[in-house]
Design an enzyme around this catalytic site. Structure first.
Site, short mmCIF file in Angstrom:
data_model
loop_
_atom_site.label_atom_id
_atom_site.label_comp_id
_atom_site.label_asym_id
_atom_site.label_seq_id
_atom_site.Cartn_x
_atom_site.Cartn_y
_atom_site.Cartn_z
N LYS A 42 0.84 -1.20 0.00
CA LYS A 42 0.00 0.00 0.00
C LYS A 42 0.87 1.25 0.00
CE LYS A 42 -3.40 -2.25 2.98
NZ LYS A 42 -3.89 -2.22 4.37
N SER A 129 -7.88 3.36 8.27
CA SER A 129 -6.81 4.34 8.06
C SER A 129 -6.98 5.00 6.69
CB SER A 129 -5.45 3.66 8.14
OG SER A 129 -5.28 3.08 9.42
P1 ADP Z 1 -3.10 -4.10 7.32
O1 ADP Z 1 -2.51 -3.19 6.30
O2 ADP Z 1 -2.22 -5.21 7.75
O3 ADP Z 1 -4.52 -4.54 7.04
P2 ADP Z 1 -4.09 -2.13 9.17
O4 ADP Z 1 -3.23 -1.18 9.91
O5 ADP Z 1 -5.00 -1.54 8.15
O6 ADP Z 1 -3.10 -3.19 8.61
O7 ADP Z 1 -4.95 -2.99 10.17
C1 ADP Z 1 -4.37 -3.85 11.09
C2 ADP Z 1 -5.44 -4.72 11.69
O8 ADP Z 1 -6.34 -3.90 12.42
C3 ADP Z 1 -6.30 -5.46 10.68
O9 ADP Z 1 -6.65 -6.70 11.23
C4 ADP Z 1 -7.52 -4.60 10.53
O10 ADP Z 1 -8.65 -5.35 10.16
C5 ADP Z 1 -7.64 -4.08 11.94
N1 ADP Z 1 -8.37 -2.81 11.99
C6 ADP Z 1 -8.15 -1.71 11.25
N2 ADP Z 1 -9.03 -0.72 11.56
C7 ADP Z 1 -9.82 -1.24 12.54
C8 ADP Z 1 -10.96 -0.75 13.26
N3 ADP Z 1 -11.47 0.45 13.04
N4 ADP Z 1 -11.50 -1.58 14.17
C9 ADP Z 1 -11.00 -2.81 14.38
N5 ADP Z 1 -9.97 -3.34 13.73
C10 ADP Z 1 -9.38 -2.57 12.81
#
Ligand code: ADP
Length: 159
Positions: A42, A129
């Site tokens: 990403k 994010s």
């Molecule tokens: P990745 O790029 O590995 O998906 P992220 O930083 O987007 O990493 O997310 C890390 C973890 O946290 C993932 O399992 C994602 O589903 C979870 N996650 C992201 N946002 C939320 C949220 N708002 N509530 C709960 N879990 C979340």
């Protein structure tokens, strides 16, 4: 030593949804290592050092956690630390397919790794994010979605 779990992700940037999961995770495990992936397909807004320091700042009041960076495959990182549990957050049904695929792929690569899914408070179940970054560009008020330090850093970054 107790039960230790790794919560891996890109955290670009950390949101209140991630923090919600971290708080739930420390209720279930004795210690949680929040592992920030240095490499990702990403496009990142924050570099690895910024993502790690924003996470450290946002979680400084939570006991029994440690924030670290990792490079490469999460299962290799887990193995190097002798940890066999990964935590992932499940927001909506739409997360399920990708998360199941990843959990099963990781299990195929290392049978002894278990992935544990935690659900955030429903108030954060729509939060990502990516959405935060899009809203920030449009000048949205982010205060109810991300910690203050993250909000400030996004503003600085987009100036
Ligand atoms: P990745 O790029 O590995 O998906 P992220 O930083 O987007 O990493 O997310 C890390 C973890 O946290 C993932 O399992 C994602 O589903 C979870 N996650 C992201 N946002 C939320 C949220 N708002 N509530 C709960 N879990 C979340």
């Amino acid at each position: 030593m107790g039960r230790i779990a790794i919560y891996p992700g890109s955290f670009d940037p950390v949101t209140l949804g991630h923090i919600d999961i971290i708080k739930r995770a420390v209720c279930v495990f004795d210690k949680v290592i929040v592992a920030v992936a240095s490499n990702s397909h990403k496009k990142m807004l924050f570099d690895i050092n910024e993502r790690v320091s924003l996470l450290k700042e946002s979680t400084k009041d939570i006991d029994r956690i440690q924030v670290e960076r990792f490079d490469g495959l999460v299962i290799e990182y887990a193995k190097s630390k002798n940890i066999s549990v990964l935590i992932r957050g499940l927001r909506m049904i739409s997360d399920f397919e990708y998360e199941l695929q990843m959990a099963l792929t990781n299990r195929r690569m290392n049978e002894s790794i278990e992935t544990v899914f935690l659900m955030p408070s429903e108030g954060y179940s729509f939060l990502s994010s990516t959405l935060i970054k899009e809203a920030a560009v449009l000048g949205a008020d982010l205060s109810s979605f991300v910690p203050k330090s993250v909000e400030d850093s996004i503003k600085l970054k987009l100036q």
